[in-house]
Enzyme design. Sequence first.
Site, short mmCIF file in Angstrom:
data_model
loop_
_atom_site.label_atom_id
_atom_site.label_comp_id
_atom_site.label_asym_id
_atom_site.label_seq_id
_atom_site.Cartn_x
_atom_site.Cartn_y
_atom_site.Cartn_z
N ARG A 1 66.14 47.44 12.64
CA ARG A 1 65.68 46.70 13.82
C ARG A 1 64.25 46.17 13.67
O ARG A 1 63.60 45.85 14.65
CB ARG A 1 65.79 47.55 15.09
N LYS B 1 58.41 32.02 10.34
CA LYS B 1 59.79 31.53 10.28
C LYS B 1 60.47 32.21 9.11
O LYS B 1 60.01 32.13 7.98
CB LYS B 1 59.82 30.02 10.06
N GLU C 1 53.25 19.06 1.09
CA GLU C 1 53.00 19.72 2.38
C GLU C 1 51.51 19.64 2.74
O GLU C 1 51.15 19.58 3.92
CB GLU C 1 53.47 21.18 2.35
N GLU D 1 58.00 26.88 18.47
CA GLU D 1 58.31 25.45 18.34
C GLU D 1 58.88 24.84 19.61
O GLU D 1 59.88 24.13 19.59
CB GLU D 1 59.26 25.23 17.15
N ARG E 1 54.41 22.55 17.39
CA ARG E 1 54.79 23.02 16.05
C ARG E 1 55.77 22.08 15.38
O ARG E 1 55.83 22.00 14.16
CB ARG E 1 55.37 24.44 16.13
N ASN F 1 57.09 19.29 11.06
CA ASN F 1 58.30 18.73 10.44
C ASN F 1 58.15 17.26 10.09
O ASN F 1 59.14 16.59 9.79
CB ASN F 1 59.50 18.92 11.36
N HIS G 1 65.17 15.84 4.71
CA HIS G 1 66.32 16.74 4.77
C HIS G 1 67.62 15.97 4.54
O HIS G 1 68.53 16.44 3.85
CB HIS G 1 66.33 17.43 6.13
N1 GLY Z 1 57.48 24.73 8.14
C1 GLY Z 1 57.41 24.35 9.49
C2 GLY Z 1 56.98 25.44 10.40
O1 GLY Z 1 56.63 26.50 9.95
O2 GLY Z 1 57.01 25.27 11.58
#
Ligand code: GLY
Length: 370
Positions: free
Chosen positions: A122, A144, A186, A238, A242, A246, A253
């Site tokens: 958990r 993430k 990036e 997000e 955030r 992207n 993508h």
């Molecule tokens: N890679 C995009 C984010 O972490 O929100």
Amino acid sequence: MTRTLRVGLGGRAYDVLIGTGLVDAAADHIRPFLKRPVVALVMDEVVSGLHSPRLIGALEAAGVTTHAVVVPAGEETKSWAGLEDVCERLLALELERGDLIVAFGGGVVGDLAGFAAAIYKRGVDFVQIPTTLLAQVDSSVGGKTAIDSPHGKNLIGAFHQPRLVLADLCILDTLPEREMVCGYAEVIKYGLLGDAAFFDWLEANGPKVVAREPDALAHAVGRSIEMKAEIVAEDEREAGRRALLNLGHTFGHALEAETGFGEALKHGEAVGIGCAQAFRFSASLGLCPGQDAVRAERAIAAAGLPTRLQQLSAHPFRADALVRHAAQDKKAEGGALTFILARGIGDAFVARNVDPAALRDFLISEGALA
Ligand code: GLY
């Protein structure tokens, strides 16, 4: 010199350390998070071969018992089977709930080990020690974690923040050139989305960053992480800002999906061409000066990244297929297309309800088949 940046998330706040020699000093940095001196190191076989003796040596010398969980290199490991394998091995090692998992690797290992940490007993604490430029400036910060599904990339996952991130710039010495260039995509993304002055600096200094000149690299990694930390602190899950991270990712993508998410087009390369397309699309919609799209493209290309469909071996792409992928993007809401577009360099925004017909026309103008 080590720089410390804080990701301000209240009770889940953590530090990101950026510097040289952090792997050798890992025990000192990790110790505050240990309830007993035991860690599980999740890494792939490449990182294990290149760097684990240093990390394991440093930890063991400081009296920390290390259990190595070595996984195959490559995106395929970020799967249900890969997750099961890691979790079962952690159970076999009798890793306790109070123990620490260390994700030592690039984005694949960070996402996989982070997700395992989120669900193992958990949830256990984990530390990220990213070994690629892309992981240092993006995926290791922000919590993430995910695996891929046959339905798509990163579709199964959780937000689980690390307790600490150690971005050791020395570790990038062994990174292949192509990976360095991918990570740089990036970096340039941050300038394009929210910091025109940083973009100006990258226009002049980008080649030095890719060539790993220490001061340029430290500045680029530092500023990128600073921006990421600030955005994540403001919008962890997000709900808003955030999503700007992207930028270039929806276009990218779609191309990754069409090229099979493999060596033909790596994620960073897809982000490079995707950022160039996002700026050209913005310009074609009259949202952004054409000159800014030209500057964006020039800076991306200068790093050796693709900016045009024609440069990809899978060209020509079908416009309808690319639009379909864009519609399946995680950002899509109620079937409407969502893109990160720009009003100019350093001024990206979330554009909802993008007209699929306008997107299709744009892609055809870019050389995709009608
Ligand atoms: N890679 C995009 C984010 O972490 O929100």
